[in-house]
Structures are given as structure tokens and as C-alpha cells.
Scaffold this motif. Structure first.
Motif, PDB file in Angstrom:
ATOM      1  N   MET A   1       0.898  -1.298   0.140  1.00 61.24           N
ATOM      2  CA  MET A   1       0.100   0.094  -0.002  1.00 61.24           C
ATOM      3  C   MET A   1       0.888   1.276  -0.129  1.00 61.24           C
ATOM      4  N   GLY A   2       2.206   1.206   0.631  1.00 63.31           N
ATOM      5  CA  GLY A   2       2.844   2.300   0.702  1.00 63.31           C
ATOM      6  C   GLY A   2       2.584   3.424   1.432  1.00 63.31           C
ATOM      7  N   LEU A   3       2.118   3.429   2.502  1.00 60.04           N
ATOM      8  CA  LEU A   3       1.797   4.582   3.436  1.00 60.04           C
ATOM      9  C   LEU A   3       3.159   5.271   3.634  1.00 60.04           C
ATOM     10  N   MET A   4       3.171   6.409   3.867  1.00 62.94           N
ATOM     11  CA  MET A   4       4.431   7.383   4.179  1.00 62.94           C
ATOM     12  C   MET A   4       4.462   8.147   5.440  1.00 62.94           C
ATOM     13  N   GLY A   5       3.364   8.201   5.956  1.00 66.09           N
ATOM     14  CA  GLY A   5       3.136   9.063   7.100  1.00 66.09           C
ATOM     15  C   GLY A   5       1.768   9.531   7.230  1.00 66.09           C
ATOM     16  N   ILE A   6       1.867  10.408   8.212  1.00 65.61           N
ATOM     17  CA  ILE A   6       0.337  11.187   8.414  1.00 65.61           C
ATOM     18  C   ILE A   6       0.511  12.381   7.593  1.00 65.61           C
ATOM     19  N   HIS A   7      -0.386  12.643   6.955  1.00 71.09           N
ATOM     20  CA  HIS A   7      -0.347  14.230   6.264  1.00 71.09           C
ATOM     21  C   HIS A   7      -0.773  15.302   6.837  1.00 71.09           C
ATOM     22  N   HIS A   8      -2.101  15.013   7.574  1.00 73.52           N
ATOM     23  CA  HIS A   8      -2.919  16.036   8.097  1.00 73.52           C
ATOM     24  C   HIS A   8      -3.858  15.494   9.130  1.00 73.52           C
ATOM     25  N   VAL A   9      -4.247  16.272  10.106  1.00 72.00           N
ATOM     26  CA  VAL A   9      -5.217  16.154  11.085  1.00 72.00           C
ATOM     27  C   VAL A   9      -6.221  17.213  10.456  1.00 72.00           C
ATOM     28  N   ALA A  10      -7.569  16.938  10.769  1.00 76.00           N
ATOM     29  CA  ALA A  10      -8.613  17.865  10.375  1.00 76.00           C
ATOM     30  C   ALA A  10      -9.260  18.246  11.838  1.00 76.00           C
ATOM     31  N   ILE A  11      -9.469  19.419  12.255  1.00 76.94           N
ATOM     32  CA  ILE A  11      -9.964  19.941  13.350  1.00 76.94           C
ATOM     33  C   ILE A  11     -11.190  20.858  12.964  1.00 76.94           C
ATOM     34  N   ILE A  12     -12.415  20.841  13.596  1.00 76.14           N
ATOM     35  CA  ILE A  12     -13.600  21.663  13.434  1.00 76.14           C
ATOM     36  C   ILE A  12     -13.578  22.462  14.865  1.00 76.14           C
ATOM     37  N   SER A  13     -13.412  23.862  14.309  1.00 74.44           N
ATOM     38  CA  SER A  13     -13.656  24.815  15.700  1.00 74.44           C
ATOM     39  C   SER A  13     -14.916  25.361  15.725  1.00 74.44           C
ATOM     40  N   GLN A  14     -15.348  25.764  17.064  1.00 75.76           N
ATOM     41  CA  GLN A  14     -16.731  26.500  16.991  1.00 75.76           C
ATOM     42  C   GLN A  14     -16.537  28.028  17.021  1.00 75.76           C
ATOM     43  N   ASP A  15     -15.229  28.580  17.420  1.00 76.26           N
ATOM     44  CA  ASP A  15     -14.887  30.137  17.144  1.00 76.26           C
ATOM     45  C   ASP A  15     -13.561  29.905  16.585  1.00 76.26           C
TER      46      ASP A  15
END
Length: 132
Positions: free
Chosen positions: A1-15
Motif C-alpha cells: 500500500m505504501g503509506l508514508m506517514g500522516i499528512h494532516h489532521v482535520a479539526i473543526i472549531s466553534q470559534d
């Protein structure tokens, strides 16, 4: 599969403005790109950590809060690697961020602690030493 690492994490903010200050001004993440999406009445802020990993910070004022306590199924927390956990804790506390006591991971022997972002999302500081 060739995963190379974590690219990003998504966060939803209220403010958005409060969370932007927290992640950019307090934690020191680099702004890559920032866009206001009028159709969604939402911001998308792309941030970079020194290791190259990214955080996408979204704003949705009507998003329901994520249950962090008690712990719920799903992603548990986001951990940031630090070289000096005492210095990182002192920095956060000097900016009125509540930080849990430092603990030791019973399996790796590494030191860690937790704090929360402005939306009460759990964040971890994990002291990294050579080989871990």
C-alpha cells in the motif's frame, strides 16, 4: 500500500478566531494557507508543524461539540512530540492553559501529559527521546 506517514489532521472549531490564535500564536504552527469559504460560511486554515505534518483547522459555528469526557469511540487525541516536556508545560501554563500532571507511559517509559484546545479537544505532549 505504501503509506508514508500522516499528512494532516482535520479539526473543526466553534470559534475560528479563538482557535486560530491558539494554534498559530500560542502553539506556533506555521500558516500555509487561509481561506474563507463563503458558500459554507466557514474558514479553512492549513497549518504546518516543524516535522512537516499538517493540521487543517475548519470553522463551523453550528457543529455539535465532540464528547471528549467520558472518552468516546473514534479518534482519541492528537499528540505533539516535544524534546523538553517541562519547558512545554511551563510555556502552556504561563499562557493560562490547564495541563494535567506529567505521567510516564508504562510501556515506553516516555513522559507525556494532556491539555485541551479552546473547543475542549484533547491534545497530548509526548516527550521524544532518541529511538522512540
Amino acid at each position: 500500500m505504501g503509506l508514508m506517514g500522516i499528512h494532516h489532521v482535520a479539526i473543526i472549531s466553534q470559534d475560528y478566531a479563538r482557535s486560530r490564535r491558539f494554534y498559530v500564536d500560542l502553539l506556533g504552527l506555521e500558516v500555509i494557507d487561509e481561506n474563507y469559504r463563503a458558500a459554507r460560511d466557514s474558514y479553512k486554515l492549513d497549518l504546518r508543524l516543524p516535522c512537516g505534518a499538517r493540521i487543517e483547522l475548519f470553522s463551523f459555528t453550528d457543529a455539535p461539540p465532540r464528547p471528549s469526557y467520558p472518552e468516546a469511540q473514534g479518534l482519541r487525541h492528537l499528540a505533539f512530540a516535544v524534546a523538553d516536556i517541562e519547558a512545554a508545560v511551563a510555556y502552556l501554563e504561563s499562557h493560562q492553559v490547564a495541563v494535567e500532571p506529567i505521567r510516564v507511559d508504562e510501556y515506553s517509559g516516555q513522559r507525556f501529559t494532556f491539555f485541551s484546545d479552546p473547543d475542549a479537544l484533547p491534545l497530548e505532549l509526548y516527550q521524544v527521546t532518541a529511538g522512540v
